[in-house]
Design a protein around this motif. Structure first.
Motif, PDB file in Angstrom:
ATOM      1  N   TYR A  28       0.829  -1.210   0.000  1.00 27.26           N
ATOM      2  CA  TYR A  28       0.000   0.000   0.000  1.00 27.26           C
ATOM      3  C   TYR A  28       0.862   1.257   0.000  1.00 27.26           C
ATOM      4  O   TYR A  28       0.632   2.175  -0.792  1.00 27.26           O
ATOM      5  N   TYR A  29       1.879   1.304   0.862  1.00 27.00           N
ATOM      6  CA  TYR A  29       2.736   2.488   0.915  1.00 27.00           C
ATOM      7  C   TYR A  29       3.527   2.673  -0.374  1.00 27.00           C
ATOM      8  O   TYR A  29       3.813   3.797  -0.771  1.00 27.00           O
ATOM      9  N   GLU A  30       3.834   1.589  -1.040  1.00 33.56           N
ATOM     10  CA  GLU A  30       4.459   1.696  -2.363  1.00 33.56           C
ATOM     11  C   GLU A  30       3.460   2.241  -3.375  1.00 33.56           C
ATOM     12  O   GLU A  30       3.776   3.132  -4.172  1.00 33.56           O
ATOM     13  N   ASN A  31       2.237   1.711  -3.353  1.00 34.70           N
ATOM     14  CA  ASN A  31       1.204   2.130  -4.321  1.00 34.70           C
ATOM     15  C   ASN A  31       0.848   3.600  -4.210  1.00 34.70           C
ATOM     16  O   ASN A  31       0.518   4.237  -5.215  1.00 34.70           O
ATOM     17  N   ILE A  32       0.908   4.137  -3.000  1.00 29.43           N
ATOM     18  CA  ILE A  32       0.574   5.560  -2.833  1.00 29.43           C
ATOM     19  C   ILE A  32       1.830   6.432  -2.822  1.00 29.43           C
ATOM     20  O   ILE A  32       1.769   7.614  -2.517  1.00 29.43           O
ATOM     21  N   ALA A  33       2.960   5.835  -3.149  1.00 32.55           N
ATOM     22  CA  ALA A  33       4.239   6.526  -3.347  1.00 32.55           C
ATOM     23  C   ALA A  33       4.821   7.162  -2.086  1.00 32.55           C
ATOM     24  O   ALA A  33       5.578   8.114  -2.185  1.00 32.55           O
ATOM     25  N   LEU A  34       4.484   6.628  -0.925  1.00 37.16           N
ATOM     26  CA  LEU A  34       5.201   7.042   0.284  1.00 37.16           C
ATOM     27  C   LEU A  34       6.518   6.281   0.359  1.00 37.16           C
ATOM     28  O   LEU A  34       7.498   6.774   0.896  1.00 37.16           O
ATOM     29  N   GLY A  51      18.001   2.061   3.623  1.00 42.33           N
ATOM     30  CA  GLY A  51      17.284   3.341   3.500  1.00 42.33           C
ATOM     31  C   GLY A  51      15.783   3.142   3.343  1.00 42.33           C
ATOM     32  O   GLY A  51      14.986   3.872   3.938  1.00 42.33           O
ATOM     33  N   ASP A  52      15.381   2.144   2.540  1.00 45.96           N
ATOM     34  CA  ASP A  52      13.954   1.815   2.390  1.00 45.96           C
ATOM     35  C   ASP A  52      13.366   1.402   3.735  1.00 45.96           C
ATOM     36  O   ASP A  52      12.248   1.774   4.088  1.00 45.96           O
ATOM     37  N   GLN A  53      14.147   0.616   4.462  1.00 45.76           N
ATOM     38  CA  GLN A  53      13.684   0.138   5.758  1.00 45.76           C
ATOM     39  C   GLN A  53      13.504   1.291   6.741  1.00 45.76           C
ATOM     40  O   GLN A  53      12.514   1.343   7.481  1.00 45.76           O
ATOM     41  N   ALA A  54      14.456   2.215   6.734  1.00 46.67           N
ATOM     42  CA  ALA A  54      14.355   3.375   7.624  1.00 46.67           C
ATOM     43  C   ALA A  54      13.126   4.209   7.265  1.00 46.67           C
ATOM     44  O   ALA A  54      12.407   4.692   8.151  1.00 46.67           O
ATOM     45  N   ARG A  55      12.870   4.355   5.967  1.00 48.99           N
ATOM     46  CA  ARG A  55      11.705   5.124   5.527  1.00 48.99           C
ATOM     47  C   ARG A  55      10.415   4.441   5.962  1.00 48.99           C
ATOM     48  O   ARG A  55       9.487   5.087   6.443  1.00 48.99           O
ATOM     49  N   LEU A  56      10.344   3.118   5.799  1.00 51.53           N
ATOM     50  CA  LEU A  56       9.158   2.392   6.255  1.00 51.53           C
ATOM     51  C   LEU A  56       8.984   2.566   7.758  1.00 51.53           C
ATOM     52  O   LEU A  56       7.867   2.788   8.239  1.00 51.53           O
ATOM     53  N   LEU A  65       1.619   7.551  15.551  1.00 53.77           N
ATOM     54  CA  LEU A  65       1.387   8.848  16.190  1.00 53.77           C
ATOM     55  C   LEU A  65       0.178   9.569  15.605  1.00 53.77           C
ATOM     56  O   LEU A  65      -0.120  10.694  15.987  1.00 53.77           O
ATOM     57  N   GLY A  66      -0.508   8.913  14.690  1.00 59.05           N
ATOM     58  CA  GLY A  66      -1.754   9.453  14.169  1.00 59.05           C
ATOM     59  C   GLY A  66      -1.610  10.407  12.998  1.00 59.05           C
ATOM     60  O   GLY A  66      -2.584  11.024  12.589  1.00 59.05           O
ATOM     61  N   PHE A  67      -0.408  10.548  12.445  1.00 57.07           N
ATOM     62  CA  PHE A  67      -0.253  11.415  11.281  1.00 57.07           C
ATOM     63  C   PHE A  67      -0.994  10.792  10.110  1.00 57.07           C
ATOM     64  O   PHE A  67      -0.930   9.579   9.885  1.00 57.07           O
ATOM     65  N   SER A  68      -1.701  11.617   9.370  1.00 54.76           N
ATOM     66  CA  SER A  68      -2.411  11.144   8.187  1.00 54.76           C
ATOM     67  C   SER A  68      -1.408  10.854   7.079  1.00 54.76           C
ATOM     68  O   SER A  68      -0.240  11.265   7.152  1.00 54.76           O
ATOM     69  N   VAL A  69      -1.866  10.184   6.049  1.00 53.46           N
ATOM     70  CA  VAL A  69      -1.010   9.912   4.899  1.00 53.46           C
ATOM     71  C   VAL A  69      -0.504  11.224   4.304  1.00 53.46           C
ATOM     72  O   VAL A  69       0.673  11.358   3.969  1.00 53.46           O
ATOM     73  N   GLU A  70      -1.375  12.216   4.189  1.00 58.77           N
ATOM     74  CA  GLU A  70      -0.954  13.501   3.605  1.00 58.77           C
ATOM     75  C   GLU A  70       0.039  14.227   4.509  1.00 58.77           C
ATOM     76  O   GLU A  70       0.979  14.859   4.021  1.00 58.77           O
ATOM     77  N   GLU A  71      -0.153  14.141   5.824  1.00 63.22           N
ATOM     78  CA  GLU A  71       0.814  14.743   6.738  1.00 63.22           C
ATOM     79  C   GLU A  71       2.171  14.036   6.616  1.00 63.22           C
ATOM     80  O   GLU A  71       3.213  14.691   6.601  1.00 63.22           O
ATOM     81  N   LEU A  72       2.140  12.718   6.509  1.00 63.83           N
ATOM     82  CA  LEU A  72       3.386  11.977   6.321  1.00 63.83           C
ATOM     83  C   LEU A  72       4.033  12.328   4.992  1.00 63.83           C
ATOM     84  O   LEU A  72       5.249  12.460   4.901  1.00 63.83           O
ATOM     85  N   ARG A  73       3.219  12.498   3.969  1.00 63.66           N
ATOM     86  CA  ARG A  73       3.743  12.891   2.667  1.00 63.66           C
ATOM     87  C   ARG A  73       4.482  14.227   2.794  1.00 63.66           C
ATOM     88  O   ARG A  73       5.570  14.406   2.243  1.00 63.66           O
ATOM     89  N   SER A  74       3.906  15.148   3.550  1.00 66.98           N
ATOM     90  CA  SER A  74       4.548  16.451   3.763  1.00 66.98           C
ATOM     91  C   SER A  74       5.850  16.307   4.538  1.00 66.98           C
ATOM     92  O   SER A  74       6.863  16.915   4.184  1.00 66.98           O
ATOM     93  N   LEU A  75       5.831  15.518   5.603  1.00 67.63           N
ATOM     94  CA  LEU A  75       7.051  15.306   6.391  1.00 67.63           C
ATOM     95  C   LEU A  75       8.139  14.635   5.559  1.00 67.63           C
ATOM     96  O   LEU A  75       9.309  15.032   5.618  1.00 67.63           O
TER      97      LEU A  75
END
Length: 139
Positions: A28-34, A51-56, A65-75
């Motif tokens: 899923y995280y790959e499909n939405i490009a996170l 590096g991929d592992q650290a990102r995951l 911590l409850g960050f939304s997908v869009e908030e994570l995308r921003s971070l």
């Protein structure tokens, strides 16, 4: 540290096991490009670099911590740019914190309402039910 990356590449199943998530979560995280599409072995298996592992790990911790997908995308965009300031991250975090506080207030109000309605309900075999009456109320 639960999200520490391995010092070597891992296949998707091993990655999921290491982080305690489902393979579908990684997909899923790959499909939405996170999470970027990983490299592949000669036999076609996906392999995730440290590096991929650290990102995951970052993504999973952010979701905890409850960050939304869009908030994570921003971070992640800030992190990827390498041009962020602590102030940039703080601003996004404070917006998220305010959203969390609003949700907590809403949940507290919901708890009071449900406690009030359930306290008025006697249960048993009576035909009238305060819980049903509350659910049938038109706002």
């Amino acid at each position: 540290m639960p999200f520490a990356a391995a010092d070597h590449s891992l296949k998707r199943g091993a990655l999921a096991k290491r982080f305690g998530c489902n393979i579908e979560t990684i997909r899923y995280y790959e499909n939405i490009a996170l999470l970027a599409a990983p490299d592949r072995t000669n036999s076609g298996h996906r392999v995730y670099s440290p590096g991929d592992q650290a990102r995951l790990g970052f993504i999973l911790r952010g979701r905890e911590l409850g960050f939304s997908v869009e908030e994570l995308r921003s971070l992640l965009s800030l992190a990827d740019s390498h041009e962020y300031t602590c102030g940039d991250v703080l601003a996004l975090t404070r917006r998220h914190l305010e959203d969390v506080r609003i949700k907590i207030r809403d949940l507290a109000r919901l708890e009071r309402t449900l406690a009030n309605v359930s306290d008025r309900c006697e249960g048993g075999d009576v035909p009238r039910c305060p819980v049903m009456d509350a659910l049938l109320e038109v706002a």
